[in-house]
Write a protein that holds these residues in place. Structure first.
Motif, PDB file in Angstrom:
ATOM      1  N   SER A 109       0.936  -1.796  -0.015  1.00 49.04           N
ATOM      2  CA  SER A 109       0.274  -0.192   0.031  1.00 49.04           C
ATOM      3  C   SER A 109       0.754   1.070  -0.100  1.00 49.04           C
ATOM      4  CB  SER A 109      -0.749  -0.158   1.450  1.00 49.04           C
ATOM      5  OG  SER A 109      -2.152  -1.003   0.951  1.00 49.04           O
ATOM      6  N   ILE A 110       1.195   2.205  -1.195  1.00 48.71           N
ATOM      7  CA  ILE A 110       1.735   3.381  -1.105  1.00 48.71           C
ATOM      8  C   ILE A 110       0.484   4.441  -1.299  1.00 48.71           C
ATOM      9  CG2 ILE A 110       3.611   1.551  -2.853  1.00 48.71           C
ATOM     10  CD1 ILE A 110       2.271   3.663  -5.077  1.00 48.71           C
ATOM     11  N   HIS A 111       1.447   5.663  -0.667  1.00 46.43           N
ATOM     12  CA  HIS A 111       0.724   6.801  -1.108  1.00 46.43           C
ATOM     13  C   HIS A 111       1.294   7.711  -2.308  1.00 46.43           C
ATOM     14  CE1 HIS A 111       0.081   5.535   2.990  1.00 46.43           C
ATOM     15  NE2 HIS A 111      -1.417   6.481   3.243  1.00 46.43           N
ATOM     16  N   GLN A 112       0.227   8.034  -3.129  1.00 42.86           N
ATOM     17  CA  GLN A 112       1.267   9.220  -4.098  1.00 42.86           C
ATOM     18  C   GLN A 112      -0.184   9.844  -4.075  1.00 42.86           C
ATOM     19  OE1 GLN A 112      -1.616   6.401  -5.536  1.00 42.86           O
ATOM     20  NE2 GLN A 112      -1.575   8.111  -6.952  1.00 42.86           N
ATOM     21  N   ASP A 113      -0.400  11.449  -4.950  1.00 46.46           N
ATOM     22  CA  ASP A 113      -1.156  12.236  -4.875  1.00 46.46           C
ATOM     23  C   ASP A 113      -1.371  12.988  -6.543  1.00 46.46           C
ATOM     24  OD1 ASP A 113      -3.181  14.376  -5.240  1.00 46.46           O
ATOM     25  OD2 ASP A 113      -2.333  14.580  -2.960  1.00 46.46           O
ATOM     26  N   PHE A 114      -2.463  12.330  -7.698  1.00 47.71           N
ATOM     27  CA  PHE A 114      -2.117  12.349  -8.885  1.00 47.71           C
ATOM     28  C   PHE A 114      -3.175  14.054  -8.907  1.00 47.71           C
ATOM     29  CE2 PHE A 114      -1.377   8.082  -9.706  1.00 47.71           C
ATOM     30  CZ  PHE A 114       0.204   7.873  -9.531  1.00 47.71           C
TER      31      PHE A 114
END
Length: 274
Positions: free
Chosen positions: A68-73
């Motif tokens: 489970s990763i965190h990124q923000d598009f």
């Protein structure tokens, strides 16, 4: 359906990082089938550490079904979106090194409500930044995910877009993104606790497209809110939708995981193994 536990169940971002190696040991002792790894909980990304986690899971007969990763598009700044695409492709390679077949994606959010605690008070209902619209955000997210797909296909790692807070708070928004992309390497990570309204209606809508499910419990009261979820009912919805994948526990309560995780496992066993 097989049962995993997320390392998040032991941490919640509230204290020092809880060692993933210990989660693996606890999961094996309790009888889970797998461990979902929260990327931010990893001590580092060195080959020695990554291989140590992989070996620990193997020696304890556990799968590692998802990273489970965190990124923000959702950013008006194209350079920021490019940076998050690069972060996602790096995490695809990291998952591949760990032998993990799936990574969790977020759409991202506007950050017009700066504090996540405040965002939870309004159940993720966040307005766009001044001068921007959700229509722009949909395009940014779709384009960014599409930019990650070649790396995912090459590595054999699925992308699982979650109904997480932000643009995908609402099921219809998540499905709009998913259906616009239509790739065999993109599925949905269905989180049972992340619906702003009736969870069962949302679960029914998303279940046919789910490749993995995160199951929330709230022993001791939730960190941000508490739900009384009917897991036999949820299991029935998933079965009717033909879901056969992993159900991963996210115990989000304030009770000690030493007692709350075993209780949660019994709830999930009764619902999904009966």
């Amino acid at each position: 359906m097989r049962l995993a536990v997320s390392t998040y169940s032991y941490w919640h971002f509230r204290t020092e990082k809880y060692p993933i190696e210990k989660v693996i040991e606890h999961a094996a002792a309790l009888g889970f089938d797998g461990v979902e790894i929260l990327h931010r909980q990893m001590a580092d990304e060195s080959p020695a550490y990554v291989n140590g986690l992989k070996k620990a899971a193997f020696r304890n007969s556990l799968d590692l079904p998802m990273l489970s990763i965190h990124q923000d598009f959702v950013s008006p700044d194209a350079a920021e979106r490019v940076k998050d695409v690069a972060h996602t492709t790096r995490c695809i390679d990291l998952a591949n090194a760990l032998g993990i077949p799936c990574i969790r994606l977020n759409s991202g959010r506007w950050n017009s409500i700066a504090s996540f605690d405040d965002l939870m008070k309004v159940k993720g209902d966040e307005p766009p930044l001044p001068g921007h619209t959700d229509e722009e955000a949909f395009k940014w997210v779709i384009d960014s995910i599409e930019a990650c797909l070649p790396a995912a296909e090459k590595a054999g790692v699925m992308l699982a877009l979650e109904n997480h807070w932000g643009l995908t708070t609402r099921s219809e928004n998540l499905l709009r993104i998913y259906k616009a992309i239509r790739s065999p390497w993109l599925g949905i990570n269905l989180d049972t606790g992340n619906f702003p309204g009736d969870p069962y209606g949302g679960i029914e809508v998303l279940a046919p497209h789910a490749v993995i499910v995160q199951a929330k419990t709230y022993y001791g009261g939730g960190e941000w809110y508490t739900l009384d979820l009917d897991y036999p009912r949820i299991a029935g919805i998933l079965r009717r939708a033909g879901f056969h994948g992993y159900v991963s526990l996210e115990m989000e309560g304030k009770e000690s995981p030493a007692t709350a995780v075993p209780k949660s496992l019994e709830v999930l066993r009764a619902a999904f193994r009966s």
